[in-house]
Scaffold this motif. Sequence first.
Motif, mmCIF file in Angstrom:
data_model
loop_
_atom_site.group_PDB
_atom_site.id
_atom_site.type_symbol
_atom_site.label_atom_id
_atom_site.label_comp_id
_atom_site.label_asym_id
_atom_site.label_seq_id
_atom_site.Cartn_x
_atom_site.Cartn_y
_atom_site.Cartn_z
ATOM 1 N N ARG A 151 106.855 57.900 89.392
ATOM 2 C CA ARG A 151 107.931 57.708 90.099
ATOM 3 C C ARG A 151 107.722 58.930 91.251
ATOM 4 O O ARG A 151 107.728 58.630 92.884
ATOM 5 N N PHE A 152 107.721 59.909 91.015
ATOM 6 C CA PHE A 152 107.557 61.297 91.865
ATOM 7 C C PHE A 152 106.375 61.172 92.506
ATOM 8 O O PHE A 152 106.202 61.193 93.667
ATOM 9 N N PHE A 153 105.400 60.529 92.004
ATOM 10 C CA PHE A 153 104.073 60.558 92.731
ATOM 11 C C PHE A 153 103.841 59.761 93.592
ATOM 12 O O PHE A 153 103.752 59.688 95.110
ATOM 13 N N LEU A 154 104.425 58.376 93.384
ATOM 14 C CA LEU A 154 104.614 57.458 94.381
ATOM 15 C C LEU A 154 105.671 57.672 95.519
ATOM 16 O O LEU A 154 105.384 57.208 96.651
ATOM 17 N N GLU A 155 106.430 58.456 95.363
ATOM 18 C CA GLU A 155 107.348 59.032 96.411
ATOM 19 C C GLU A 155 106.816 59.677 97.470
ATOM 20 O O GLU A 155 106.800 59.426 98.550
ATOM 21 N N LYS A 156 105.943 60.926 97.000
ATOM 22 C CA LYS A 156 105.089 61.441 97.835
ATOM 23 C C LYS A 156 103.904 60.519 98.278
ATOM 24 O O LYS A 156 103.646 60.807 99.740
ATOM 25 N N LEU A 157 103.485 59.664 97.827
ATOM 26 C CA LEU A 157 102.274 58.765 98.220
ATOM 27 C C LEU A 157 103.194 58.054 99.460
ATOM 28 O O LEU A 157 102.478 57.809 100.781
ATOM 29 N N ALA A 158 104.285 57.665 99.168
ATOM 30 C CA ALA A 158 105.127 56.798 100.446
ATOM 31 C C ALA A 158 105.362 57.714 101.636
ATOM 32 O O ALA A 158 105.251 57.248 102.667
ATOM 33 N N ASN A 159 105.448 59.097 101.254
ATOM 34 C CA ASN A 159 105.492 59.931 102.493
ATOM 35 C C ASN A 159 104.345 59.975 103.115
ATOM 36 O O ASN A 159 104.352 59.824 104.382
ATOM 37 N N ARG A 160 103.215 60.161 102.695
ATOM 38 C CA ARG A 160 101.964 60.074 103.128
ATOM 39 C C ARG A 160 101.667 59.068 103.953
ATOM 40 O O ARG A 160 101.214 58.719 105.034
ATOM 41 N N ILE A 161 101.984 57.509 103.285
ATOM 42 C CA ILE A 161 102.075 56.263 104.039
ATOM 43 C C ILE A 161 102.601 56.315 105.459
ATOM 44 O O ILE A 161 102.352 55.835 106.544
ATOM 45 N N GLY A 162 104.112 56.976 105.201
ATOM 46 C CA GLY A 162 104.731 57.131 106.387
ATOM 47 C C GLY A 162 104.237 57.859 107.522
ATOM 48 O O GLY A 162 104.076 57.014 108.762
ATOM 49 N N TYR A 163 103.511 58.972 107.431
ATOM 50 C CA TYR A 163 103.078 59.670 108.364
ATOM 51 C C TYR A 163 101.761 58.889 109.076
ATOM 52 O O TYR A 163 101.624 59.003 110.240
ATOM 53 N N ASN A 164 100.835 58.480 108.209
ATOM 54 C CA ASN A 164 99.817 57.879 108.717
ATOM 55 C C ASN A 164 100.087 56.437 109.603
ATOM 56 O O ASN A 164 99.711 56.140 110.281
ATOM 57 N N LEU A 165 101.109 55.728 108.836
ATOM 58 C CA LEU A 165 101.625 54.596 109.574
ATOM 59 C C LEU A 165 102.279 54.902 110.988
ATOM 60 O O LEU A 165 101.893 54.252 111.991
ATOM 61 N N HIS A 166 103.077 56.015 111.123
ATOM 62 C CA HIS A 166 103.671 56.304 112.294
ATOM 63 C C HIS A 166 102.443 56.796 113.150
ATOM 64 O O HIS A 166 102.522 56.505 114.394
ATOM 65 N N GLN A 167 101.603 57.542 112.722
ATOM 66 C CA GLN A 167 100.282 57.740 113.606
ATOM 67 C C GLN A 167 99.837 56.589 114.434
ATOM 68 O O GLN A 167 99.467 56.348 115.679
ATOM 69 N N LYS A 168 99.614 55.549 113.484
ATOM 70 C CA LYS A 168 98.699 54.307 113.838
ATOM 71 C C LYS A 168 99.630 53.423 114.640
ATOM 72 O O LYS A 168 99.175 52.760 115.554
ATOM 73 N N LEU A 169 100.916 53.536 114.437
ATOM 74 C CA LEU A 169 101.790 52.717 115.355
ATOM 75 C C LEU A 169 101.729 53.280 116.834
ATOM 76 O O LEU A 169 101.750 52.483 117.535
ATOM 77 N N LEU A 170 101.689 54.690 116.839
ATOM 78 C CA LEU A 170 101.806 55.421 118.196
ATOM 79 C C LEU A 170 100.492 55.126 118.911
ATOM 80 O O LEU A 170 100.576 54.865 120.030
ATOM 81 N N ILE A 171 99.494 55.282 118.168
ATOM 82 C CA ILE A 171 98.015 54.990 118.660
ATOM 83 C C ILE A 171 98.018 53.645 119.075
ATOM 84 O O ILE A 171 97.432 53.242 120.336
ATOM 85 N N GLN A 172 98.395 52.252 118.413
ATOM 86 C CA GLN A 172 98.361 51.031 118.747
ATOM 87 C C GLN A 172 99.333 50.804 119.838
ATOM 88 O O GLN A 172 99.114 50.283 120.916
ATOM 89 N N GLN A 173 100.442 51.568 119.959
ATOM 90 C CA GLN A 173 101.375 51.512 121.157
ATOM 91 C C GLN A 173 100.529 51.973 122.486
ATOM 92 O O GLN A 173 100.575 51.500 123.477
ATOM 93 N N ASN A 174 99.931 52.939 122.231
ATOM 94 C CA ASN A 174 99.370 53.750 123.250
ATOM 95 C C ASN A 174 98.127 52.889 123.823
ATOM 96 O O ASN A 174 97.947 52.592 125.012
ATOM 97 N N LEU A 175 97.335 52.018 122.834
ATOM 98 C CA LEU A 175 96.381 51.478 123.244
ATOM 99 C C LEU A 175 96.900 49.933 124.085
ATOM 100 O O LEU A 175 96.271 49.535 125.191
ATOM 101 N N ASP A 176 97.950 49.672 123.684
ATOM 102 C CA ASP A 176 98.780 48.640 124.317
ATOM 103 C C ASP A 176 99.082 48.918 125.805
ATOM 104 O O ASP A 176 99.064 48.314 126.594
#
Length: 464
Positions: A151-176
């Motif tokens: 559970r602790f590992f998956l919590e940290k993985l979710a955090n990393r998913i969040g940062y990568n997801l945030h960056q790609k959302l912003l990149i997609q927004q900029n492309l749009d």
Amino acid sequence: MSKDTLQEIERRVREKKAAYQRYNFERLQEEAFATFFDLAQEYTSLENLYLICVAVPKEFFDLDSRLYVHNRKSGRLELVATSRDGLVTSSEDRIDFSLPIPDRIQETQDSVLFPIRGNRALTQWLPFSAHGDVLGLFQVFPKEKVDEKGRFFLEKLANRIGYNLHQKLLIQQNLDHIKFINQLVADIEHNVISPNLYYRLFIRRLNRSLQGYQDVRERLRDLILFTQTQDEELCRELCEIYHMLATVTESLEEECRALQKHYEHTSLFLETLLRRDHFEKGTYVLRKQPCNFKTEIIEPLVERYRPIFEKNGITVDNRLEEIPDEEVILFVDKGLISQVFDNLFSNAVKYARPVQDSRGQSVKLISYNRKILKNHFSEGIHGVRFNIFTTGEPLDAEDAQRLFLEGYRGSNVGQERGTGHGLHFVKNVVEIHGGQVGCEPKKYGNEFYFILPLKEETPLEDLS
């Protein structure tokens, strides 16, 4: 600043090093982390990131998962990928998350929910209103296979998913945004710039009509000469009509000249600011050509601003020229440099104030001049400094240095409206021409200046 930043980064590196030592991840978990990071960088699209998120836990720990992400339009969480079915492409299948969005780890009957958090410093740039800093949810099942360490590992993985997801959302927004801007530029070119060219045709037609008035006047004058000995009363009436027609014609000619100047000014600025190259390159793209500053830029702008200066009680003084006007030929983007002068003149109208001169007289003026700076940029590369002085309260040294920063407004603005963008625009345009800008407080006001490199083949002795 750079040294302080380095020290801060070093401190955070030490903290992370100690944190990972405390985490004490198993080797398989470390390999899962590394795999996620590598693939998140290798694949650039959002959809591929969704698949990586659900594929890593399945491959390394045989855990199934569902990934929910905020819908950009509705702002609700919707299912975007599962470890069993892959990417959810159909809008009908992208079911909304029906439970209240948790802000911490929670369990359901058969799964564990991990909030996916973004970068708090960048939340304001998201294309939707997120639930705090929660961008989505990572649902892992069955929960019986997730122990405390997992559970602790998956919590940290979710955090990393969040940062990568945030960056790609912003990149997609900029492309749009870029796609929209390019479409907007095409629309502007089609619906604004091209139709604006028709005004030139209208002005030509108006001038031809005015010439027709002139022809009518000439015929009327001949008729007056013919009738002055035949019918005195008729001659008098014709003279009155002649003078009325002359007055109307002169008024129309003056309006036509003003319209011509306004058209030329507006067309130059439209073509320059809305140039397609600016939007495609993401910066001002210069179209340099030889330009006589006196006849092509300064005189037309001074003439345009003269009524505004007079209305505001501002005297124009250009007696301080140090070099012959005719000799100042620089290679510049005429439209952009014209707007540099336009911004400085506009500021003069806003901020010029009356002062008491050495003779005790009240003076409110703008003066402009130019001078050669020998070897200013380097040996053999001279500069031309353009100065625009306005009377008023001298700025303090800090204000003078910061005026050209984006959004900064001086302490002397009073109730005048403004955004602090004009001088920043001036700085950008001058610097991409290889020049410099500045402001120098003087005894009776402030002198704004910019310096441009002289055309290389212009001999300095020709300007003496």
